[in-house]
Design an enzyme around this catalytic site. Structure first.
Site, PDB file in Angstrom:
ATOM      1  N   GLU A 335      40.936  35.379  45.236  1.00 18.13           N
ATOM      2  CA  GLU A 335      41.661  34.109  45.381  1.00 18.13           C
ATOM      3  C   GLU A 335      42.269  33.671  44.052  1.00 18.13           C
ATOM      4  OE1 GLU A 335      42.295  33.374  48.266  1.00 18.13           O
ATOM      5  OE2 GLU A 335      40.731  34.505  49.285  1.00 18.13           O
ATOM      6  N   VAL A 406      29.945  41.519  18.960  1.00 21.58           N
ATOM      7  CA  VAL A 406      29.729  42.873  19.467  1.00 21.58           C
ATOM      8  C   VAL A 406      31.099  43.508  19.655  1.00 21.58           C
ATOM      9  CG1 VAL A 406      28.813  44.289  21.338  1.00 21.58           C
ATOM     10  CG2 VAL A 406      27.574  42.242  20.603  1.00 21.58           C
ATOM     11  N   ASN A 409      33.688  44.547  23.356  1.00 21.83           N
ATOM     12  CA  ASN A 409      33.423  43.780  24.577  1.00 21.83           C
ATOM     13  C   ASN A 409      34.633  42.968  25.039  1.00 21.83           C
ATOM     14  OD1 ASN A 409      33.515  41.727  22.701  1.00 21.83           O
ATOM     15  ND2 ASN A 409      31.493  40.886  23.166  1.00 21.83           N
TER      16      ASN A 409
END
Length: 488
Positions: A335, A406, A409
């Site tokens: 959606e 990190v 990611n």
């Protein structure tokens, strides 16, 4: 770069496989029982966290060793995240719970570039991972004084009735051009718009029917929504869209907009409530309603098309399923795709999976990927109609990133020049995926004022004025598009 915390989990397979069991995920016909045993962790930082930033699990699937790398989804919540519910007399009650040390993770399988995983580590391990093209689930058996977990394939979960589940999308026009093929798209030669990170600040509303469905347990409802959004954010990462949950509403005292058997009427009323009420007290880009209503005509979700930054129409409604969180997350991703202007897939569209997110009918198989058609249409729209998504360029404050960055990611964090994902997936020539630093000679990797890895010339228009506003210009020394100092 941070030192990744390694936690080894030895999973001893139970001497027999179960034939049938009822879990939160549904009735499972075939499963393996495993016992996670956590080896003492390496020394931690001085400041202790209940849930580690990075973990590694080792176990066997079909007799083969698997190494699962998990990283906390640090972009799950926005800095100003809030939760609102209502007293019996309708009084609004808003809190700002601490969510930095949450228990929701994304990850990958070692030596499997196509792998993905979405895991909750709140009470044991719960979630799913994709290994060699197949989807597996892991879930705690919740036995007294036992660490037993079940591992099973999705195909072994009993499905509900086979009637096709439909998506409803509301158009503002009678016809539109078909999706163009990739070869027909007029992308800039450096692809700078393609690599530009976008941000959707999301509010999810659990309506009163959902509140009563879960016996008024607001904690359980919140946990369900966290798990759904954790899956949703992973779905949108390959599109360079970061979805951050900025607010959660639980209509605990009654419905605040009309919820009926008609998905169209329910969507329209929810959009009016969002414009009239929610936007006046909570900044966000998009709102999705999670409802306990079973709509007529097998409608599972409804949304306006190409409406992401519209005050009323940047909304969607999704039916809740008690046991199938990934199913609900994929419908919500679908959606929101319509809100972004993406059409339903045609038969010729592919995504290297059994089903794709933008399929017109909702498959029982998990749909975690957008098709080539969806990606091409999205890129075409933001190139040829960038003002339609103007609200998605305001980056959430980096102060919400409280743990070390990190690399790989997809999130640009403190200390990184860029982050284009793992080296196997990175397609940005300006960014070194191994270090999250700019490649030699590059001044920038993304931004409205970044072109071919260099800052655009001072005075270049980077944001066209709307209405009585003024154009914004590049300053020649940064990749961002600064606001015109003459703005009122």
């Amino acid at each position: 770069m941070i030192q990744v915390l390694l936690v080894t989990i030895c999973l001893a397979v139970f001497p027999y496989q179960g034939s049938s069991i009822i879990l939160e995920s549904g009735n499972v016909n075939d499963y393996e029982v495993v016992y996670p045993q956590k080896v003492p962790a390496l020394p931690k930082r001085a400041v202790q966290q209940k849930y580690e930033d990075a973990m590694q699990y080792e176990f066997k699937v079909n007799g083969e060793p698997v190494v699962l790398h998990l990283e906390k989804n640090k972009g799950l919540f926005s800095e100003d995240y809030s939760e609102t519910h209502y007293s019996p007399d309708g009084r609004e009650i808003t809190t700002y719970p601490p969510v930095e040390d949450h228990c929701y993770y994304h990850g990958r399988i070692e030596n499997d570039a196509d792998s993905t995983t979405s895991i909750s580590a709140c009470n044991g391990l719960k979630g799913h991972f994709k290994l060699q093209g197949e989807t597996y689930f892991i879930e705690s058996l919740k036995l007294p004084d036992s660490e037993a977990h079940a591992v099973f394939k999705y195909e072994n979960v009993e499905k509900e009735d086979g009637a096709p589940k439909m998506c409803g999308v509301t158009q503002n026009w009678e016809s539109y051009e078909p999706v163009k093929k990739a070869s027909q798209l007029n992308f800039p030669p450096d692809g700078r718009i393609e690599f530009l990170q976008r941000y959707i600040e999301l509010v999810i509303v659990a309506d009163h029917r959902m509140y009563t469905k879960y016996d008024g347990d607001k904690t359980e409802i919140s946990s369900i929504i966290y798990e759904i959004v954790n899956i949703l954010t992973q779905n949108y990462r390959p599109m360079h869209i970061r979805v951050a949950l900025t607010g959660l509403e639980i209509w605990s005292s009654g419905e605040l907009s009309n919820v009926t058997l008609s998905a169209d009427d329910t969507l329209d009323s929810f959009g009016e409530w969002r414009e009239r009420d929610l936007l006046n007290r909570k900044r966000h880009d998009n709102a999705q309603s999670l409802t306990g209503m079973i709509f007529s005509e097998n409608i599972e979700g409804r949304a306006y098309k190409e409406s992401m930054c519209d005050l009323k129409r940047s909304v969607g409604i999704v039916r809740d399923y008690r046991t199938r969180r990934h199913f609900v997350a994929n419908i919500m991703a679908h959606e929101m795709g319509h809100n972004l202007g993406i059409d339903h897939d045609r038969d010729s569209c592919t995504c290297d999976a059994s089903s794709c997110i933008m399929s017109a009918t909702v498959s029982n198989e998990p749909s975690s990927r957008f098709s080539d058609c969806s990606l091409n249409q999205y890129l075409s729209d933001i190139i040829h109609n960038p003002l339609a998504s103007y609200c998605l360029y305001n980056e959430p404050s980096k102060t919400d990133i409280v743990s070390p960055p990190v690399c790989g990611n997809y999130y640009l964090e403190v200390g990184e020049d860029c982050d284009c994902g793992p080296p196997a997936n990175c397609q940005n020539p300006c960014c070194d995926a191994a270090t999250c630093r700019l490649t030699p000679g590059s001044q920038c990797a993304e931004g409205l004022c970044c072109e071919q890895c260099s800052f655009m010339k001072e005075g270049t228009v980077c944001r066209i004025a709307r209405g009585d506003d003024l154009d914004d210009y590049c300053n020649g020394i940064s990749a961002g598009c600064p606001r015109n100092p003459s703005h009122a």
